[in-house]
Design a protein around this motif. Structure first.
Motif, short mmCIF file in Angstrom:
data_model
loop_
_atom_site.label_atom_id
_atom_site.label_comp_id
_atom_site.label_asym_id
_atom_site.label_seq_id
_atom_site.Cartn_x
_atom_site.Cartn_y
_atom_site.Cartn_z
N GLN A 180 0.80 -1.24 0.15
CA GLN A 180 -0.05 -0.16 0.13
C GLN A 180 0.80 1.24 0.01
O GLN A 180 2.04 1.35 0.40
CB GLN A 180 -0.84 -0.07 1.20
N SER A 181 0.34 2.21 -0.47
CA SER A 181 0.96 3.64 -0.42
C SER A 181 -0.10 4.96 -0.08
O SER A 181 -1.12 4.67 -0.55
CB SER A 181 1.67 3.93 -1.68
N ILE A 182 0.31 5.73 0.75
CA ILE A 182 -0.35 6.73 1.07
C ILE A 182 0.46 7.89 0.64
O ILE A 182 1.55 8.30 0.85
CB ILE A 182 -0.53 6.89 2.80
N GLY A 244 11.48 16.21 -0.41
CA GLY A 244 10.39 15.00 -0.48
C GLY A 244 11.06 13.61 -0.02
O GLY A 244 12.03 13.49 0.02
N LYS A 245 10.12 12.89 0.62
CA LYS A 245 10.53 11.61 1.22
C LYS A 245 9.42 10.76 1.05
O LYS A 245 8.15 11.00 1.10
CB LYS A 245 10.97 11.92 2.74
N TYR A 246 9.83 9.54 0.69
CA TYR A 246 8.67 8.39 0.71
C TYR A 246 9.33 7.32 1.50
O TYR A 246 10.53 6.80 1.49
CB TYR A 246 8.95 7.87 -0.71
N ILE A 247 8.57 7.11 2.51
CA ILE A 247 9.05 5.95 3.73
C ILE A 247 8.40 4.82 3.48
O ILE A 247 7.16 4.86 3.48
CB ILE A 247 8.73 6.60 5.25
N GLY A 457 3.95 2.36 2.06
CA GLY A 457 4.75 3.55 1.72
C GLY A 457 3.90 5.01 2.13
O GLY A 457 2.85 4.85 2.01
N VAL A 458 4.72 5.82 2.61
CA VAL A 458 4.13 7.21 2.98
C VAL A 458 4.87 7.98 2.35
O VAL A 458 6.23 8.38 2.36
CB VAL A 458 3.91 7.41 4.60
N LEU A 459 4.41 8.65 1.31
CA LEU A 459 5.04 9.82 0.37
C LEU A 459 4.49 11.01 0.92
O LEU A 459 3.24 11.51 1.00
CB LEU A 459 4.58 9.64 -0.97
N ASP A 460 5.61 12.01 1.25
CA ASP A 460 5.14 13.16 1.95
C ASP A 460 6.11 14.04 0.78
O ASP A 460 7.38 14.14 0.77
CB ASP A 460 5.89 13.48 3.36
#
Length: 1839
Positions: A180-182, A244-247, A457-460
């Motif tokens: 999943q990704s947010i 930007g970051k993707y955790i 994944g959490v994309l900020d």
């Protein structure tokens, strides 16, 4: 998205055209009073109402604005597009924008505004997108309680929240086995970082970690680090992410966090060296400057942030409300948590400080083409010192650069500007390296060796940006947003298509905006990035030449590319959100990202290891800011590496744009391989004002973030979707009875065909009905019209009924009034007549009375006159008569005197004459007689008749004598009378003479009196004048005095009133003081109870935590022992290690070695965590023990005092016992001597026949011997008892010998032989003497201590006296009221303290007495048992004879069981296995007595205690406890099993108490039960262990109960309509909620009640204590109330009037259940009070101030935040209800402002009330218990 200025695009967006066409189709809706939206310059859209029906062909609309202004709205003559229709009020404020009937921009904007401003709701769904508006205020909606509330819930069942999105992602990952990704996006300041942070916190809280390494804490700890080094203050956001970051958060196959990985994108390096006004550099620099005073930072030579160029350019070094030094502490703690030690941290801070010093290096012009750094530059020296390089080299290459040609190398000087740029480039390069190094090490800390099963994944990432000047950074950001928007559009389109295909709806292609041409313009061949890279490779490439290439390539071929009219160094790109103009200046330089190579070499030669580590991969790195290869997260994608990365030449390294394109491509591939979830953050205003909404800014961001595109795609098809059941339930009112069929699907189809003629407006799917936009509003209008008509008819009927009822009441009232009026008139007439007659009579009698009164007055006057006159005449006559009478009396007395004088003279003369005459006559007669006597003849003659004559004479003499006698008597009386009268007359004469003398004197006195009278008359006249003067003065004085008296009376009255007021005030104050003290005492009592409950709760939570750690420890051991190692079950428990005397381990040595080997290979952090946790638990345990020891010391001191008093009383008793013991010993010696003589005599005559067995002499001797032996044994027992009492008292005084030693000593005493008894007696005497000496010394010490204590008390009394005097002096200085209050307060305090001291002393004495009694009783029983054993062990004299004894037949008595069970040691495991591990609770509960296993176990413990086998007792209890734990671990989710063992554990605990021998627990025992008490061991510590076990079982029971009830509560209490038809189903959006209609499988209130009945019946069958059942029921009801209220607070659709009625009904059903079970007094009803008040709050009126006051007084169990939340969420279900106004909510907040309460919104559903186990003795006799054969316990023997 950052937008400085907003403007409408020249070309209208497709989004705006389509709804207008739809409005033309809905032209029939444009009627009078219809509401529409019209464009507005200020508010973007403004609401208006049609004042006239619209007809086809009209050129304008007649509108009336909300302020009452009339407006003519002209239509476009070409398109004739009508304005947007406004949704019904019932749909406004919906959770999901797709639930709106009219889907268009103004409806979306208005719905968001209403939710944000009026309801204070920042989250709203828009299909699959969560729209989050930044409130610029801290809200209490992110706590752990909120996380727990959203955990496990469906996304549509709760109000919109970031936690709901996170839960949906987590659930889909577990359900679909798909990553999943947010995706969190939005412009700067919209709240992206915070949203991403909360999402990660949710995952960390819900999932936990797979190990004890606290990975979830590390994941969260990465946030403060990344914020410190990557976030900065901008003009729009105080904490803006500049990268930007993707955790990727990794999960194992059990979906627990095992690690994480982070990718970063496009760090804004330019911020390191430059900041705009009102902005800051990265936070870490300011944190270091704020902490420069710390000792460890002294060598960094830092100071205030204003002293450094890189931190002062923005002129805003401080953020309001942020403490930078405190934030640095948080950052350092996060570093430590992630494994970056102190040395590395100081190295990082050293590099950062070096960057600041480098920025302060001043470069000066040497000439026009060269520059120089002054020698001994302080900042450069400090920079070189910090980074470990030489000053000369760095100064050289900051002002020079090396140029290489094919043949030679040149060193070229740099102008000052270029040198400054080179310095800044070096600073940016170092910071970028440091940033990448930190990211790399954060990833290393978050990585794990456990296999990753899936990830979220959490994309900020930054949102769309446009500024006044847009450069390379904005270009890259907008390029990334184009890619993300394309992915978003495709995903939305795909979901729509899947929904249509699932429902088998004909799919028609929807035309949506595709931004692929814009993406091609940027990234395709010969695109903007390609031309930029080509220009960068040119030797003389420039920004101008690159701009010309762009114009030549795209200006004529691409419609999305434009050239500004006034500039040749800029270009315009039409993005999906807006047109953006980019300035070409700096594009090439930023794309190249060059830095002086010689400077890098100098840094690489540094002596600073960390700096060398930062630049060691310089040759391999593709870019200082790009992500190194291999740093990506462990995704399941296979991305082929780019071969161009292997080039090592610096000329061919990839540019920033190329790297960014590649990393973005990887990101898109990752997102496409996952299921995305979207969060769009909106910035409501540019001024950071809390809950302020700027429509212009909001609509810009809605257009830019894709929300309106989602709306447009939904509106293009069938946006409104209803299930058949929901449609039927909502629009049942539109159906007739004949239309309702058994098949609801067919019913809906038939009705809908009648209601909507155009069949293109809807479609029938398999489970849903699909409506086009506006149809739901049309159906709502029909429904509202139908309801309105029904309401009108109902109103008409009711009004008719009310009017008739009113008429009948009036008619009856009129008749009644007439009747009463006529009666009143008749009564008035009769009254008038009676009054007239009465008046006549009264007049008659009045006149008569007046006449009689006048007559009587006249009569009385005449009588008075007559009386006066007659009295006057009578007085005159009386005076005359008196004078005459007095004159007569005088005359009488004078004449009488004269007459008496004459009489006396006459009498004396007469008497004298008579005497003379008689004398003469007597002489003559005498002569005659003499002559006659001389003659004899004469005598003879005479004698002849003499005898008769003598007799006559004699008679005559007698008569004469009598007469004389009477005369004499008369004479005597006369004489007496005379004498008396003479005396009287003499007295009268004397009186008259006195009167005469007195009259003479009176005459003289009269003269004097007359003279005196004249004088008195003169004095009288003078006195009268004085009197008159005095009377005048007195009159005036009297007036003054009366006035003064009246004033004094008034003052007295006032003083009395004041006195009464003061008395009343004092009484009130006393009463208030009393009430205050009562309240204070009650509050203190309640506080103490609360503290006790909190302490119990804390202790029980510790037990829960201990149990959890035990389970984890067991899991770890199982995990360790899995690969090739066999594990043996262990019976060792932590409780045993704490409370037993030794510990036993069942694991084999090989297994332990294998565990050690595997443990060494485990993660070090896990071991450290376990050790740390173990230390914490040990420290807490030690602190609890210390506290317990302190309490015991206090008790011992109190006990010592009590014992000293007890010893004094026991002194005499001990002396008496000593003397008695000596007597007994002497008698014992004599008996022994006699016994020895008898034995000798028997042995001496053994051979004789006379002493043979059976002979009479032998029998007599044997009887005597037996009696002597019995007496000897009795004496011996008495001696032993006395000795044991002395020994026990000695033990009580010294507290040295243990229970086991006493038992051994007594056993030794019982084994003494006769030969040693004398010696023992002597030793006993010596011990007694020592004991007496010790007692004497003890008494002396006690006397001394008592004297000391008395002295201390005397000193205390003196101090108290001084203190009282001081208080008295202080009180005297106070005013009277304060003095009274202070004295009362002091007296109450003193009495309270005295009462508490007395109660404490009483409790101590009670405890001491109970303990001493218990000890005395235990020792007495032991001595009695040992004495009996000794008596049994004695040998009789008959047995000493070697001759045979004849066998005797002894009759067998029926065995008397003692209530004990005997078992062998080797059968212990079999007992535990059959009775605990393999026992089926259901069979035992149904067929056998409750608590049978507990009774059996206790009977086994009793037998072990009877045998005095401490090992057997210990092992049995330990095995029992561990076996119960094992069965609970194995079947802990079975409520029946847990309830069964809770009941049996409590029964076992009660048995241990009941038969412990304590008086407290023996009150209700029978005498037989008292005989069964434990005799050898005190199992108090084991009772504590079993009590802890019962607490753990209770918590497990509550957990099982909650797991069973949790799925039922929301459905049964909230969603299910117990009263059908009260509430209708409102339209919902894409996120469908659970239906309230009870379908098959849906939980209802009956399901909850059935489950409660099942729980209750199970516990009753198992024999659970009634008090324990009450506590369980109370906990059950608390869970039901808390879960229901929490869901109510988080669900806007549930906050309505009808739902309040449903809740009230459901609660009443629960209360009825309590009444049926007789549980109303268990406190369960009180736990539902918050829910009841919330339901009442939904139903009460919410308009006026009186309503607000009523709400405040009613909702005492709800907090202010809960009340406000319910009012904000209140939503009308029908148009006839009204929303709660904002002013009313503010009024409520103002009234509740002074409440002291917790700000927590939700109730803690995990809270467990502290459990207590009240003692409940059993009346069951142990000896009567029979063991059934079904238990397979035949190896147990009843004793």
């Amino acid at each position: 998205m950052d937008l400085n200025c907003w403007r409408h695009p020249e070309k209208k967006h497709e989004l705006e055209a389509h709804p207008a066409n739809m409005n033309r189709e809905l032209a029939y809706m444009f009627v009078d009073c219809a509401r529409v939206w019209i464009p507005d310059v200020e508010d973007v859209w403004k609401s208006a109402e049609l004042s006239k029906d619209y007809k086809n062909g009209d050129a304008s609309l007649q509108l009336m604005l909300e302020d009452g202004t009339n407006l003519e709205h002209k239509l476009d003559p070409k398109t004739k597009n009508l304005p947007y229709l406004r949704n019904p009020d019932i749909l406004v404020g919906e959770n999901d924008l797709t639930a709106l009937s009219y889907l268009h921009e103004p409806a979306v904007l208005h719905n968001l505004k209403v939710r944000f401003i009026d309801s204070k709701l920042i989250y709203t769904y828009c299909g699959i997108v969560l729209v989050a508006i930044n409130p610029y205020e801290t809200l209490p909606i992110y706590g752990t309680d909120i996380i727990n509330a959203y955990s496990g819930q469906n996304m549509g069942d709760m109000d919109p929240h970031i936690f709901a999105v996170a839960e949906e992602a987590y659930k889909q990952m577990a359900r679909d086995e798909r990553n999943q990704s947010i995706i969190v996006s939005g412009e700067s300041g919209a709240g992206k970082t915070v949203s991403a942070k909360y999402a990660m916190r949710y995952f960390a809280t819900v999932s936990g970690s797979a190990s004890e390494a606290n990975v979830e804490e590390k994941v969260l700890a990465s946030n403060p680090i990344m914020e410190a080094i990557g976030n900065a203050k901008t003009t729009r956001n105080d904490n803006s992410s500049r990268f930007g970051k993707y955790i990727e958060i990794g999960f194992d196959n059990r979906y627990r966090i095992i690690g994480a990985n982070m990718r970063t994108y496009l760090l804004e390096k330019s911020r390191v060296v430059f900041q705009a006004d009102e902005e800051r550099n990265y936070h870490i620099f300011y944190q270091l400057c704020a902490s420069s005073h710390l000792p460890e930072f002294k060598n960094l030579k830092l100071s205030n942030a204003n002293d450094f160029l890189y931190t002062r350019q923005g002129c805003s070094p401080v953020i309001e409300g942020v403490d930078d030094s405190k934030e640095l502490g948080t950052t350092r703690h996060a570093f430590s948590l992630l494994g970056i030690n102190e040395s590395y941290q100081m190295g990082l801070f050293q590099v950062l400080a070096a960057i600041l010093h480098l920025g302060n290096v001043e470069i000066k012009d040497k000439d026009s083409d060269s520059s120089i750094i002054p020698t001994n530059n302080h900042h450069l020296s400090k920079f070189c010192e910090l980074v470990g390089v030489t000053y000369e080299d760095m100064a050289q290459w900051l002002c020079h650069r090396k140029l290489k040609t094919a043949s030679e190398t040149y060193i070229k000087t740099l102008p000052r500007l270029q040198a400054t740029n080179a310095r800044d480039a070096l600073s940016k390069h170092i910071y970028a390296k440091l940033f990448n190094w930190i990211v790399e090490h954060v990833n290393k800390a978050l990585i794990t060796n456990i296999k990753q099963h899936s990830f979220i994944g959490v994309l900020d990432i930054y949102g769309f940006e446009t500024f006044e000047i847009n450069s390379f950074e904005q270009f890259c950001i907008n390029y990334a947003n184009e890619k993300l928007q394309q992915q978003f559009n495709m995903h939305v389109f795909k979901l729509e298509q899947e929904e249509y295909m699932k429902e088998q709806i004909p799919w028609t292609l929807i035309d949506f905006y595709d931004n692929q041409p814009c993406i091609n313009l940027i990234e395709a061949k010969m695109g903007v990035l390609d031309l930029l890279d080509e220009e960068c490779r040119m030797p003389k490439g420039s920004d101008d030449s690159w701009a010309q290439k762009l114009y030549n390539t795209h200006l004529k071929t691409c419609s999305l590319f434009e050239k500004p009219r006034m500039s040749n160094r800029a270009f315009i790109i039409q993005h999906f959100a807006d047109k953006v103009e980019y300035q070409c200046d700096g594009f090439l330089e930023k794309n190249k990202d060059t830095v002086n190579e010689e400077q890098i070499k100098v840094l690489k030669a540094s002596k600073f290891d960390l700096l060398v580590e930062l630049f060691q991969d310089e040759g391999k790195a593709t870019s200082p800011t790009g992500q190194p290869t291999g740093m990506g997260g462990r995704t399941r994608l296979s991305v082929k590496p780019d071969k161009s990365r292997d080039t090592s030449s610096k000329e061919h390294k990839k540019t920033v744009g190329c790297q960014f394109r590649n990393s973005l491509q990887m990101l898109m591939e990752t997102l496409n391989a996952t299921t995305p979830h979207y969060v769009r953050c909106i910035k409501p205003n540019d001024f950071k004002q809390a809950f302020s909404f700027d429509p212009k800014r909001a609509v810009q961001q809605l257009r830019a973030c894709g929300v309106l595109e989602t709306i447009r795609i939904s509106a293009a098809g069938f946006p409104s979707r209803w299930t058949y059941q929901e449609f039927f339930s909502r629009y049942r009112v539109l159906m007739k009875q004949k239309d309702v069929l058994s098949d609801k699907k067919l019913t809906c189809r038939n009705v809908l065909e009648k209601l909507v003629e155009d069949q293109d407006k809807y479609q029938f799917g398999k489970t849903k009905i699909f409506f086009r936009a506006g149809q739901v509003a049309y159906l709502e209008k029909l429904r509202a019209d139908k309801l309105r008509a029904a309401c009108i008819r109902i109103q008409k009927t009711i009004r008719c009924w009310l009017a008739r009822k009113k008429y009948l009441r009036k008619r009856d009232a009129a008749i009644t009034i007439q009747r009463f009026t006529r009666g009143y008139q008749a009564r008035c007439l009769a009254k008038f007549m009676r009054r007239t007659q009465a008046a006549t009579i009264i007049q008659k009698y009045q006149k008569m009375y007046v006449a009689r009164k006048r007559y009587r007055q006249k009569q009385a006057a005449a009588l008075a006159i007559q009386t006066i006159l007659r009295s006057y005449m009578a007085r005159q006559k009386y005076q005359a008569l008196l004078r005459e009478h007095k004159a007569v009396i005088i005359q009488k007395h004078a004449r009488g005197w004269l007459a008496r004088c004459w009489y006396k003279r006459c009498l004396s003369s007469i008497v004298y004459l008579q005497c003379c005459t008689r004398r003469m006559i007597a002489r003559r007669e005498l002569k005659k007689l003499k002559i006659e006597a001389r003659s004899v003849e004469h005598f003879k003659k005479l004698n002849k008749g003499m005898e008769n004559k003598i007799m006559q004479l004699q008679r005559k003499i007698d008569e004469q004598t009598k007469e004389n006698k009477s005369v004499n008597e008369k004479l005597t009386g006369l004489e007496n009378t005379y004498t008396t009268e003479s005396e009287r007359l003499r007295g009268e004469l004397g009186r008259l003479r006195g009167v005469e003398e007195e009259a003479k004197s009176k005459g003289n006195q009269v003269k004097c009196l007359l003279e005196e009278l004249e004088k008195l008359k003169k004095e009288l006249r003078t006195t009268q004048q004085e009197k008159k003067t005095i009377e005048d003065w007195a009159q005036s004085y009297k007036g003054e005095m009366e006035k003064l008296v009246s004033e004094l009376k008034d003052q007295n009255g006032l003083l009395k009133t004041e006195k009464d007021d003061l008395n009343r005030l004092i009484q009130e104050q006393n009463q208030q003081m009393t009430e205050k003290m009562a309240r204070a005492i009650a509050a203190e009592t309640q506080q103490l109870e609360t503290d006790l409950n909190e302490e119990r709760s804390r202790y029980q939570n510790l037990l829960t935590e201990h149990l959890r750690l035990e389970e984890k420890f067991d899991d770890l051991k199982e995990h360790i022992s899995k690969p090739g190692h066999r594990r043996t079950d262990s019976t060792h428990s932590s409780n045993e290690s704490e409370y037993t005397f030794n510990s036993e381990f069942a694991e084999s040595e090989d297994a332990s070695h294998a565990a050690e080997d595997l443990t060494r290979g485990m993660d070090t952090s896990l071991t450290l965590k376990l050790q740390k946790r173990l230390k914490e638990l040990e420290q807490e345990k030690q602190s609890l023990r210390n506290e317990l020891e302190n309490k015991e010391d206090q008790f011992q001191r109190a006990r010592a005092r009590d014992e000293s008093e007890f010893k004094k009383a026991r002194g005499a008793e001990l002396e008496y016992e000593s003397l008695k013991r000596q007597e007994l010993e002497s008698e014992n010696k004599k008996l022994k001597h006699n016994l020895a003589d008898m034995r000798k005599s028997l042995l001496g005559s053994a051979a004789s026949s006379a002493g043979a067995p059976g002979s009479p002499a032998y029998k007599v001797l044997l009887d005597q011997l037996n009696s002597s032996c019995e007496e000897l044994e009795v004496r011996k027992e008495e001696v032993l008892i006395l000795r044991s009492q002395l020994v026990s008292q000695k033990e009580a005084m010294h507290h040295k010998e243990t229970m086991t030693e006493v038992a051994v000593h007594v056993e030794d005493v019982s084994k003494l032989k006769d030969a040693d008894e004398l010696k023992q007696a002597y030793i006993g005497l010596k011990d007694t003497n020592r004991l007496l000496e010790h007692q004497l010394q003890t008494q002396r010490r006690s006397y001394d201590s008592e004297v000391e204590s008395l002295r201390g008390e005397l000193q205390n009394v003196k101090e108290e006296n001084n203190r009282q005097q001081q208080l008295l002096a202080q009180n005297l200085q106070l005013p009277p009221e304060a003095r009274i209050e202070a004295s009362l307060q002091h007296e109450i305090t003193r009495l309270t303290n005295e009462n508490l001291d007395l109660m404490e002393q009483l409790e101590k004495q009670d405890r001491t007495i109970r303990k001493l009694k218990k000890q005395l009783k235990v020792y007495s029983k032991r001595i009695g048992e040992m004495g009996a054993g000794q008596a049994e062990g004695q040998t009789s004299p008959g047995q000493m004879v070697d001759e045979p004894i004849r066998p005797v037949n002894i009759p067998r008595r029926e065995k008397d069981f003692q209530g004990m069970l005997e078992y062998k040691k080797e059968d212990e495991m079999k007992l535990v296995k059959n009775l605990i591990l393999e026992l089926k609770p259901r069979g035992v509960a149904v067929n056998l007595i409750p608590g049978l296993p507990a009774y059996i176990l206790f009977m086994c413990v009793r037998h072990a205690d009877y045998l005095n086998d401490d090992q057997k007792v210990r092992t049995l209890l330990t095995s029992t406890i561990n076996s119960i734990k094992k069965i609970l671990k194995k079947r802990g989710d079975d409520f029946e099993t847990v309830s069964f063992w809770l009941a049996n554990t409590c029964r076992f605990l009660h048995c241990l108490k009941q038969y412990s021998g304590d008086d407290v627990f023996m009150k209700h025992n029978t005498s037989r039960q008292n005989e069964h008490c434990l005799s050898n061991f005190d199992l108090t510590e084991y009772r504590s262990v079993i009590s802890d076990l019962a607490i753990q079982i209770y918590q497990q029971l509550i957990k099982c109960m909650e797991n069973t009830l949790q799925p039922m509560i929301v459905s049964g209490m909230l969603e299910h309509e117990t009263i059908q038809g009260v509430s209708g189903v409102k339209p919902t959006g894409l996120r469908k909620r659970t239906s309230s209609i009870a379908d098959e499988g849906t939980y209802t209130l009956d399901s909850i009640l059935r489950q409660l009945n099942a729980f209750h019946s199970t516990m009753c069958q198992h024999g659970t204590d009634p008090e324990l059942i009450k506590q369980v029921v109370k906990q059950q009801f608390y869970v039901i109330g808390a879960v229901t209220l929490n869901n109510l607070l988080l669900r806007k659709d549930m906050c309505s009037w009808s739902k309040g009625m449903q809740i009230r009904y459901n609660v009443s059903q629960l209360e009825e259940w309590l009444r049926d079970k007789n549980l109303m007094n268990c406190g369960a009803k009180e736990t539902l009070e918050p829910l009841i008040q919330a339901a009442q709050l939904l139903q009460v009126k919410k308009k006026t101030d009186e309503d607000a006051e009523a709400i405040c007084s009613m909702c005492l169990a709800l907090t202010t935040s809960q009340i406000v939340k319910v009012l904000n969420l209140y939503t009308p279900v029908n148009e006839f209800e009204e929303r709660v106004s904002v002013s009313f909510i503010r009024n409520i907040q103002t009234r509740l402002r002074d409440r002291c309460e917790s700000p927590q919104l939700l109730m803690d559903t995990k809270m467990i009330y502290p459990i207590t186990f009240p003692f409940n003795p059993s009346s069951l006799a142990l000896e009567s218990i029979q063991i059934p054969s079904s238990l397979n316990l035949s190896f147990l023997t009843r004793v």
